[in-house]
Design an enzyme around this catalytic site. Sequence first.
Site, PDB file in Angstrom:
ATOM      1  N   ASP A   1       1.030   2.655   0.691  1.00  0.00           N
ATOM      2  CA  ASP A   1       1.850   1.605   1.303  1.00  0.00           C
ATOM      3  C   ASP A   1       3.183   2.254   1.624  1.00  0.00           C
ATOM      4  O   ASP A   1       3.832   2.809   0.715  1.00  0.00           O
ATOM      5  CB  ASP A   1       2.102   0.461   0.316  1.00  0.00           C
ATOM      6  CG  ASP A   1       0.877  -0.394   0.041  1.00  0.00           C
ATOM      7  OD1 ASP A   1      -0.199  -0.111   0.591  1.00  0.00           O
ATOM      8  OD2 ASP A   1       1.015  -1.356  -0.741  1.00  0.00           O
TER       9      ASP A   1
ATOM     10  N   HIS B   1      -3.747   7.566  -2.346  1.00  0.00           N
ATOM     11  CA  HIS B   1      -5.200   7.530  -2.231  1.00  0.00           C
ATOM     12  C   HIS B   1      -5.683   8.522  -1.174  1.00  0.00           C
ATOM     13  O   HIS B   1      -4.905   8.995  -0.342  1.00  0.00           O
ATOM     14  CB  HIS B   1      -5.653   6.115  -1.880  1.00  0.00           C
ATOM     15  CG  HIS B   1      -5.351   5.119  -2.963  1.00  0.00           C
ATOM     16  ND1 HIS B   1      -6.316   4.604  -3.792  1.00  0.00           N
ATOM     17  CD2 HIS B   1      -4.176   4.559  -3.357  1.00  0.00           C
ATOM     18  CE1 HIS B   1      -5.760   3.772  -4.656  1.00  0.00           C
ATOM     19  NE2 HIS B   1      -4.460   3.715  -4.409  1.00  0.00           N
TER      20      HIS B   1
ATOM     21  N   SER C   1       8.883   7.668  -3.282  1.00  0.00           N
ATOM     22  CA  SER C   1       9.049   8.993  -2.702  1.00  0.00           C
ATOM     23  C   SER C   1       8.442   9.019  -1.305  1.00  0.00           C
ATOM     24  O   SER C   1       8.432   7.996  -0.626  1.00  0.00           O
ATOM     25  CB  SER C   1       8.429  10.060  -3.595  1.00  0.00           C
ATOM     26  OG  SER C   1       8.894  11.327  -3.210  1.00  0.00           O
TER      27      SER C   1
END
Length: 262
Positions: free
Chosen positions: A86, A142, A227
């Site tokens: 995200d 992911h 980050s």
Amino acid sequence: MLDGLLRAMTELSSRKSISRMTGRFAQSRASRRFIPRFAAMYGIKVAEAEKTLNEYATLNEFFTRRLKPGMRQIDMSADSLVSPVDALITGIGPIEDGTIVNVKGQDYTIEELLNRSPRAENYRNGHYFVLYLSPTDYHRIHAPVDGTIVESEHIPGKVYPVNEFGLTKMRRVLSRNERLITYIKHGGGETAVVKVGAMNVSSIRYVDPLPPHTVKGGDLAYFEFGSTVVLLTENKTFSPLPSLKLGQKVKMGEALGRLLPR
């Protein structure tokens, strides 16, 4: 003058020792009472989290929370490359003869970003995404494709902020900060997932155990705070969706484009 002062202050505070101190506190039981305040301050969607707030033992455990099953839809088209996180798109475009051009006014070479890896040559005219995770975002990373992990590299470095100030005022933070790089081989070529550490990120960690083969949308790694991920595709292996724009938010599992057949 003010920019210079802020840069100097950031240089002093961007020490690994400072991030380690922050990390130790976030991993302590004492940090637990700050979880509701942190969640409220950043408007985190706590209903998406796998557990309720009072089930997290530390602030770090909440940072690295998993989501409830089904909270993200993974584009399972055979030729899709999906967002690993995200994030906000803070850089997007073709790599121009080995250079990522004009990320917040600064250029980055692939050779420098990939720590002079011999693999860098394969990305000289590929495509890139710079994906910024704010403290509001879900912090797990992911796999963007089904494939095989063919190499991983940890590059020690600084922990400068990778927010608007860091990217615009500090010198080439994406290639100076600590990085964890995963190269994933897939049917159409290879992609590099470059995880960039930042101020107050006490570490970047792979999931344990790290599987040798990735499944699109499967767990790969996580940040212990916000980050940036730089996602790279090899030359002539990828076509981005034309609808994606700089400054756009994307969700983990959302298609970024199509892998090209070889």
